[in-house]
Design an enzyme around this catalytic site. Structure first.
Site, PDB file in Angstrom:
ATOM      1  N   ASP A  27      49.289  51.964  46.047  1.00  0.00           N
ATOM      2  CA  ASP A  27      48.866  51.730  47.420  1.00  0.00           C
ATOM      3  C   ASP A  27      49.576  52.755  48.299  1.00  0.00           C
ATOM      4  O   ASP A  27      50.755  53.040  48.096  1.00  0.00           O
ATOM      5  CB  ASP A  27      49.250  50.305  47.825  1.00  0.00           C
ATOM      6  CG  ASP A  27      48.767  49.938  49.215  1.00  0.00           C
ATOM      7  OD1 ASP A  27      48.182  50.793  49.887  1.00  0.00           O
ATOM      8  OD2 ASP A  27      48.986  48.782  49.619  1.00  0.00           O
ATOM      9  N   GLY A  63      50.131  52.200  53.700  1.00  0.00           N
ATOM     10  CA  GLY A  63      49.602  51.930  55.033  1.00  0.00           C
ATOM     11  C   GLY A  63      49.860  50.513  55.494  1.00  0.00           C
ATOM     12  O   GLY A  63      50.307  50.274  56.618  1.00  0.00           O
ATOM     13  N   ASP A 121      43.927  42.929  43.288  1.00  0.00           N
ATOM     14  CA  ASP A 121      45.380  42.803  43.143  1.00  0.00           C
ATOM     15  C   ASP A 121      45.847  41.759  44.131  1.00  0.00           C
ATOM     16  O   ASP A 121      45.206  41.523  45.156  1.00  0.00           O
ATOM     17  CB  ASP A 121      46.090  44.127  43.428  1.00  0.00           C
ATOM     18  CG  ASP A 121      46.232  44.375  44.921  1.00  0.00           C
ATOM     19  OD1 ASP A 121      47.343  44.185  45.445  1.00  0.00           O
ATOM     20  OD2 ASP A 121      45.224  44.735  45.581  1.00  0.00           O
TER      21      ASP A 121
END
Length: 383
Positions: free
Chosen positions: A99, A102, A278
């Site tokens: 990831d 952000g 996820d």
């Protein structure tokens, strides 16, 4: 400048005739991933309370997550590069997705400032200031060495007004174009290609979601992600917007719904056309004594389990789930034994993997919608 990657392929293997559910295979340099898939979250390079051997042998995970924000702050890209990337550093040799950070940056609302250039934020560890620009985030993920990397985006809070959501989405789109450019102008560090996924935003507004999904699709990357859902909006709204995004994202590329969710959320979104999921829920809730099982949800701390000597869940192929009894696991939690947190985390992750494997099987059999409609009320019940 268009970005082309030859490190990942996606092949559809079957579709459910009564829903949008699909079964596929994502091929990466570190192995194949059968979809639909759940990805355990290993934020700082480790899935909490679970070893890599347990991930591979008991949970049968096919891909795990790392997080750019956390890995950048600790141990840092210098250490990761010296190690040869995250795969070598943590000993997990199957695929990894990172990831972009952000969500973490923007959750630090009191300690960050958003500009066109990027986001300036203060470390939650020592208060030091850092800049995450789209280019910097791509470079960091290059150093981490994940197989799938995410574009840098702004995740608007829920609720957001329309103007904020629109401006945020447009900023995300400009940042995405810069991420694509940076990918095209840089090379992977460890001898294998990396794939970039854009992130669709737009809060709860249908026109913004449609516009963002179309923009992401036009980037022609190797897959696409749907962000900014499961952040407090009603479940039915999440399903509506997820379906809308899937409708406008290419069929021949994997679709990843970020941060979702409960077992029933996953089954409903598979029916809408999502391939990848996820969530920290299986490990976080497991550490608090909540078990997801094939018969429903258990709070293992409840006294009713004190003399239940049946297996935690003998319907799934996981040693920990079959070896330990509910009574023993409750005893561990009540006694404050760390082993209890580990068993619960392993079980919950193994159950999630079991569930998506079952989903795949029913998609290939052509009866997914029927099976899903039977399973959702069963999984939701509190035992």
């Amino acid at each position: 400048m268009p970005y082309f990657c030859q490190g990942m392929e996606f092949a559809l293997k079957g579709k459910d005739p009564a829903s949008q559910a699909r079964a596929g295979i994502i091929s990466t340099a570190h192995g194949d991933i059968e979809t639909p898939i759940f990805m355990p979250v290993g934020t700082g390079g480790a899935v909490k309370a679970v070893t890599q051997q347990q991930l591979e042998q008991e949970i049968r995970a096919e891909i795990i997550l790392g997080n750019t924000y956390h890995l950048y702050l600790r141990p840092g890209t210098e250490i990761l590069e010296q190690a040869g990337g995250l795969h070598q550093f943590n000993g997990w040799h199957r695929p990894i997705l990172t990831d972009s950070g952000g969500y973490q940056v923007f959750s630090l609302a009191a300690n960050r400032k958003i500009k066109e250039e990027g986001a300036i934020f203060q470390s939650h560890i020592d208060g030091s200031k850092h800049l995450f620009s789209p280019e910097r985030v791509i470079d960091i993920q290059r150093s981490i060495g994940a197989d799938i990397i995410m574009a840098f985006d702004e995740c608007p809070p829920y609720p957001s007004d329309y103007l904020y959501a629109k401006n945020s989405m447009e900023l995300t789109h400009r940042w995405l174009a810069r991420c694509v450019q940076q990918m095209s102008e840089t090379e992977a560090k460890y001898g294998y290609e990396q794939s970039l996924f854009p992130i669709v935003q737009g809060s709860i507004f249908r026109d913004l979601r449609e516009e963002s999904a179309k923009f992401a699709a036009e980037m022609d990357c190797d897959g696409n992600a749907i962000g900014g859902l499961s952040v407090g909006e009603p479940e039915e709204m999440m399903y509506e917007l997820s379906a809308l995004c899937c409708e406008h994202l290419p069929e021949n590329k994997p679709r990843y719904l970020m941060g979702v969710g409960t077992p029933w959320n996953i089954l409903e979104n598979i029916a809408l056309g999502v391939d990848m999921f996820d969530c920290v829920m299986p490990t976080r809730n497991g550490r608090n004594g909540m078990l997801f099982t094939s018969k429903g949800v258990i709070n293992i701390k409840n006294k009713k389990w004190a003399n239940d000597f049946s297996a935690v869940d003998d319907d799934i192929q996981c040693t920990s789930s079959q070896y330990y009894s509910k009574a023993y696991l409750r005893h561990l939690f009540i006694s404050g034994e760390i082993l209890g947190l580990q068993i619960a985390s392993i079980h919950n992750l193994a159950f999630y993997m079991h569930l998506v494997k079952q989903a795949r099987s029913h998609i290939l059999q052509g009866d997914y919608a029927i099976w899903k409609n039977e399973m959702v009320p069963l999984l939701r019940q509190r035992l």
